[in-house]
Design a protein around this motif. Structure first.
Motif, PDB file in Angstrom:
ATOM      1  N   LEU A 103       0.820  -1.203   0.000  1.00  0.00           N
ATOM      2  CA  LEU A 103       0.000   0.000   0.000  1.00  0.00           C
ATOM      3  C   LEU A 103       0.860   1.261   0.000  1.00  0.00           C
ATOM      4  N   LEU A 104       2.002   1.213   0.649  1.00  0.00           N
ATOM      5  CA  LEU A 104       2.932   2.342   0.609  1.00  0.00           C
ATOM      6  C   LEU A 104       3.481   2.554  -0.798  1.00  0.00           C
ATOM      7  N   VAL A 105       3.721   1.459  -1.513  1.00  0.00           N
ATOM      8  CA  VAL A 105       4.161   1.576  -2.905  1.00  0.00           C
ATOM      9  C   VAL A 105       3.109   2.326  -3.719  1.00  0.00           C
ATOM     10  N   ASN A 106       1.838   1.994  -3.510  1.00  0.00           N
ATOM     11  CA  ASN A 106       0.765   2.690  -4.223  1.00  0.00           C
ATOM     12  C   ASN A 106       0.757   4.184  -3.909  1.00  0.00           C
ATOM     13  N   ILE A 107       0.973   4.519  -2.651  1.00  0.00           N
ATOM     14  CA  ILE A 107       0.970   5.927  -2.242  1.00  0.00           C
ATOM     15  C   ILE A 107       2.108   6.683  -2.912  1.00  0.00           C
ATOM     16  N   THR A 108       3.322   6.126  -2.840  1.00  0.00           N
ATOM     17  CA  THR A 108       4.475   6.832  -3.405  1.00  0.00           C
ATOM     18  C   THR A 108       4.391   6.929  -4.919  1.00  0.00           C
ATOM     19  N   ALA A 109       3.845   5.891  -5.563  1.00  0.00           N
ATOM     20  CA  ALA A 109       3.714   5.925  -7.020  1.00  0.00           C
ATOM     21  C   ALA A 109       2.728   7.006  -7.448  1.00  0.00           C
ATOM     22  N   MET A 110       1.594   7.109  -6.758  1.00  0.00           N
ATOM     23  CA  MET A 110       0.608   8.121  -7.109  1.00  0.00           C
ATOM     24  C   MET A 110       1.114   9.511  -6.770  1.00  0.00           C
ATOM     25  N   PHE A 111       1.868   9.618  -5.681  1.00  0.00           N
ATOM     26  CA  PHE A 111       2.478  10.896  -5.306  1.00  0.00           C
ATOM     27  C   PHE A 111       3.394  11.387  -6.423  1.00  0.00           C
ATOM     28  N   ARG A 112       4.259  10.508  -6.919  1.00  0.00           N
ATOM     29  CA  ARG A 112       5.178  10.904  -7.973  1.00  0.00           C
ATOM     30  C   ARG A 112       4.431  11.180  -9.283  1.00  0.00           C
ATOM     31  N   ALA A 113       3.391  10.387  -9.555  1.00  0.00           N
ATOM     32  CA  ALA A 113       2.605  10.608 -10.774  1.00  0.00           C
ATOM     33  C   ALA A 113       1.966  11.995 -10.759  1.00  0.00           C
ATOM     34  N   TYR A 154       9.429  11.566  -0.936  1.00  0.00           N
ATOM     35  CA  TYR A 154      10.134  11.683  -2.213  1.00  0.00           C
ATOM     36  C   TYR A 154      11.285  10.684  -2.284  1.00  0.00           C
ATOM     37  N   ARG A 155      12.088  10.616  -1.214  1.00  0.00           N
ATOM     38  CA  ARG A 155      13.222   9.693  -1.192  1.00  0.00           C
ATOM     39  C   ARG A 155      12.773   8.244  -1.043  1.00  0.00           C
ATOM     40  N   LEU A 156      11.695   8.031  -0.316  1.00  0.00           N
ATOM     41  CA  LEU A 156      11.176   6.670  -0.173  1.00  0.00           C
ATOM     42  C   LEU A 156      10.737   6.132  -1.526  1.00  0.00           C
ATOM     43  N   ARG A 157      10.128   6.965  -2.323  1.00  0.00           N
ATOM     44  CA  ARG A 157       9.716   6.538  -3.655  1.00  0.00           C
ATOM     45  C   ARG A 157      10.921   6.102  -4.475  1.00  0.00           C
ATOM     46  N   ASN A 158      12.037   6.851  -4.391  1.00  0.00           N
ATOM     47  CA  ASN A 158      13.255   6.475  -5.109  1.00  0.00           C
ATOM     48  C   ASN A 158      13.807   5.152  -4.597  1.00  0.00           C
ATOM     49  N   TYR A 159      13.764   4.952  -3.288  1.00  0.00           N
ATOM     50  CA  TYR A 159      14.217   3.686  -2.697  1.00  0.00           C
ATOM     51  C   TYR A 159      13.383   2.524  -3.240  1.00  0.00           C
ATOM     52  N   ILE A 160      12.066   2.706  -3.270  1.00  0.00           N
ATOM     53  CA  ILE A 160      11.175   1.648  -3.754  1.00  0.00           C
ATOM     54  C   ILE A 160      11.443   1.341  -5.221  1.00  0.00           C
ATOM     55  N   LEU A 165      11.073  -3.124  -1.739  1.00  0.00           N
ATOM     56  CA  LEU A 165       9.854  -2.691  -1.071  1.00  0.00           C
ATOM     57  C   LEU A 165      10.224  -1.994   0.230  1.00  0.00           C
ATOM     58  N   PRO A 166       9.391  -1.072   0.702  1.00  0.00           N
ATOM     59  CA  PRO A 166       9.707  -0.395   1.956  1.00  0.00           C
ATOM     60  C   PRO A 166       9.712  -1.382   3.123  1.00  0.00           C
ATOM     61  N   PRO A 167      10.821  -1.510   3.844  1.00  0.00           N
ATOM     62  CA  PRO A 167      10.891  -2.451   4.965  1.00  0.00           C
ATOM     63  C   PRO A 167      10.192  -1.871   6.194  1.00  0.00           C
ATOM     64  N   ILE A 168       9.132  -2.506   6.617  1.00  0.00           N
ATOM     65  CA  ILE A 168       8.401  -2.014   7.787  1.00  0.00           C
ATOM     66  C   ILE A 168       8.144  -3.148   8.769  1.00  0.00           C
ATOM     67  N   THR A 197      22.758   6.299  -0.959  1.00  0.00           N
ATOM     68  CA  THR A 197      22.689   7.313  -2.011  1.00  0.00           C
ATOM     69  C   THR A 197      21.268   7.714  -2.351  1.00  0.00           C
ATOM     70  N   LYS A 198      20.284   6.885  -1.949  1.00  0.00           N
ATOM     71  CA  LYS A 198      18.891   7.208  -2.236  1.00  0.00           C
ATOM     72  C   LYS A 198      18.306   8.161  -1.218  1.00  0.00           C
ATOM     73  N   TRP A 199      19.059   8.471  -0.171  1.00  0.00           N
ATOM     74  CA  TRP A 199      18.525   9.306   0.895  1.00  0.00           C
ATOM     75  C   TRP A 199      19.195  10.665   0.988  1.00  0.00           C
ATOM     76  N   LYS A 200      20.505  10.720   0.805  1.00  0.00           N
ATOM     77  CA  LYS A 200      21.233  11.980   0.964  1.00  0.00           C
ATOM     78  C   LYS A 200      20.917  12.570   2.333  1.00  0.00           C
ATOM     79  N   SER A 201      20.600  13.854   2.377  1.00  0.00           N
ATOM     80  CA  SER A 201      20.305  14.496   3.650  1.00  0.00           C
ATOM     81  C   SER A 201      18.825  14.834   3.720  1.00  0.00           C
ATOM     82  N   LEU A 202      18.184  14.440   4.820  1.00  0.00           N
ATOM     83  CA  LEU A 202      16.770  14.767   5.025  1.00  0.00           C
ATOM     84  C   LEU A 202      16.637  15.925   6.004  1.00  0.00           C
TER      85      LEU A 202
END
Length: 202
Positions: A103-113, A154-160, A165-168, A197-202
């Motif tokens: 479900l988090l994948v769906n959220i990040t994908a729609m966010f980026r879309a 934004y960075r989580l979407r790049n990680y995915i 998949l997001p480890p939870i 490298t997918k996170w840099k500085s938050l």
């Protein structure tokens, strides 16, 4: 509106229910007012396109909200199930983690879309170097710089997209004294940081 074989023309019409005028039976009445000029038709088409574009943007936002609600509903549902037995078998925990990750994948994908589609809209309608595009990019930058949640998503979407998949981890606890269940969903920090490298500085 036009007659067969004639050039296309548009007309302004007055449509009303006759019963609202004379109190009689309901009857739809259509009265012609006048023919629209070509300039008026062009203005109507342009304004209609703006409304359609806005409706399309709202659909993306609504879809994102629905994805977020799906995640919230899933967490709530797991809590309600746990409240019935106060037991969380290991295989159920793994299944919950996988489903919530999905479900988090769906959220990040729609966010980026939503972001990408907006980029295309401003570029196509105003130009890649237009003032409108500049304002849109400035708004994105302000959101990125001013909100940790925006940067993290934004960075989580790049990680995915590039790593996994997001480890939870899901944990639950109950309190008999106040009769409620607490559902906690945590990101596995160390796993997220495997690819720094997918996170840099938050």
């Amino acid at each position: 509106m036009c007659e067969k074989g004639a050039p296309e023309t548009w007309h302004l019409l007055h449509i009303f229910d006759k019963s609202e005028v004379d109190g009689g039976d309901k009857q739809m009445v259509i009265q012609g007012v006048r023919q629209l000029t070509q300039e008026e038709v062009a203005a109507f088409d342009a304004d209609n396109q703006i409304v359609m574009d806005y409706a399309s943007c709202l659909r993306l936002v609504k879809a994102l909200r629905l994805n977020v609600q799906d995640f919230v509903d899933a967490v709530q549902g797991y809590g309600e199930t746990f409240a019935e037995t106060y037991d969380l078998p290991e295989h159920h925990a793994e299944e919950m983690s996988l489903n919530l990750s999905r479900l988090l994948v769906n959220i990040t994908a729609m966010f980026r879309a939503a972001v990408d589609h907006s980029d295309v809209y401003f570029s196509r309608n105003f130009g890649a170097h237009s003032e409108e595009m500049h304002l849109w990019k400035s708004a994105q930058a302000a959101a990125y710089d001013g909100a940790f949640g925006y940067r993290f998503l934004y960075r989580l979407r790049n990680y995915i997209q590039h790593v996994d998949l997001p480890p939870i981890a899901v944990s639950m606890s109950s309190s008999a004294s106040v009769n409620h269940v607490t559902v906690r969903v945590d990101f596995e920090r160390d796993e997220l940081l495997v690819e720094r490298t997918k996170w840099k500085s938050l």
